[in-house]
Design a protein around this motif. Sequence first.
Motif, mmCIF file in Angstrom:
data_model
loop_
_atom_site.group_PDB
_atom_site.id
_atom_site.type_symbol
_atom_site.label_atom_id
_atom_site.label_comp_id
_atom_site.label_asym_id
_atom_site.label_seq_id
_atom_site.Cartn_x
_atom_site.Cartn_y
_atom_site.Cartn_z
ATOM 1 N N GLN A 111 -5.034 -1.157 -2.818
ATOM 2 C CA GLN A 111 -3.774 -0.751 -3.451
ATOM 3 C C GLN A 111 -4.041 0.321 -4.495
ATOM 4 O O GLN A 111 -4.876 0.139 -5.391
ATOM 5 N N SER A 132 -2.337 3.957 -6.783
ATOM 6 C CA SER A 132 -1.193 4.659 -7.345
ATOM 7 C C SER A 132 -1.596 6.109 -7.586
ATOM 8 O O SER A 132 -2.644 6.375 -8.183
ATOM 9 N N VAL A 157 -5.151 -2.117 5.775
ATOM 10 C CA VAL A 157 -4.041 -1.307 5.287
ATOM 11 C C VAL A 157 -4.334 -0.876 3.856
ATOM 12 O O VAL A 157 -4.672 -1.703 3.012
ATOM 13 N N ARG A 191 -2.492 0.854 0.651
ATOM 14 C CA ARG A 191 -1.153 1.108 0.116
ATOM 15 C C ARG A 191 -1.258 2.079 -1.052
ATOM 16 O O ARG A 191 -1.998 1.820 -1.999
ATOM 17 N N SER A 201 1.107 4.017 -3.798
ATOM 18 C CA SER A 201 2.406 4.188 -4.432
ATOM 19 C C SER A 201 2.512 5.600 -5.003
ATOM 20 O O SER A 201 1.587 6.089 -5.654
ATOM 21 N N CYS A 206 -0.241 3.348 4.078
ATOM 22 C CA CYS A 206 1.210 3.409 3.922
ATOM 23 C C CYS A 206 1.549 3.870 2.514
ATOM 24 O O CYS A 206 0.800 3.641 1.562
ATOM 25 N N SER A 257 4.438 4.098 -0.610
ATOM 26 C CA SER A 257 5.620 3.452 -1.171
ATOM 27 C C SER A 257 6.150 4.274 -2.332
ATOM 28 O O SER A 257 5.448 5.146 -2.862
ATOM 29 N N SER A 297 4.762 6.068 7.956
ATOM 30 C CA SER A 297 3.729 5.652 7.012
ATOM 31 C C SER A 297 4.317 5.009 5.759
ATOM 32 O O SER A 297 3.615 4.841 4.768
ATOM 33 N N THR A 298 5.601 4.673 5.793
ATOM 34 C CA THR A 298 6.219 4.019 4.649
ATOM 35 C C THR A 298 5.878 2.537 4.665
ATOM 36 O O THR A 298 5.975 1.877 5.692
ATOM 37 N N CYS A 299 5.454 2.019 3.516
ATOM 38 C CA CYS A 299 5.102 0.603 3.410
ATOM 39 C C CYS A 299 6.348 -0.243 3.631
ATOM 40 O O CYS A 299 7.424 0.075 3.126
ATOM 41 N N THR A 333 8.916 -3.108 2.906
ATOM 42 C CA THR A 333 9.307 -3.709 1.647
ATOM 43 C C THR A 333 9.094 -5.215 1.717
ATOM 44 O O THR A 333 9.239 -5.832 2.784
#
Length: 106
Positions: free
Chosen positions: A10, A12, A42, A44, A46, A76, A78, A100-102, A104
């Motif tokens: 994850q 950002s 995966v 992620r 942001s 993905c 977000s 490729s959008t995470c 929700t």
Amino acid sequence: MQLERLAPGQFSLNGIVNFDNAVEVESEGRKLLEEDVAPGGVLRVSLGQLLKGDSSTLSVCLSWIRLAQSKGGHLCLSDIPVELAALAKVCGIASILQESTCPTAS
């Protein structure tokens, strides 16, 4: 600007990504993402803390998406800013960003 690891897998993207720093952002982000990407995994990312982006920001995201795919994983995105989503539509890559959008959380 930086890509920050929040937790394993994850991240950002923070600050400003533009033509002046896109090559550096892509390269530094690639190094960080490669540490976590795994077959079937995966990543992620942001974009909620992105202060400003342009078409070079889209290029960086596409490069990272390809990186994950080349390693058998998935990246993905977000919290895609409205302006960046609109630019992707104008550039003809909205479908790639959409794919490729995470998902929700429900």
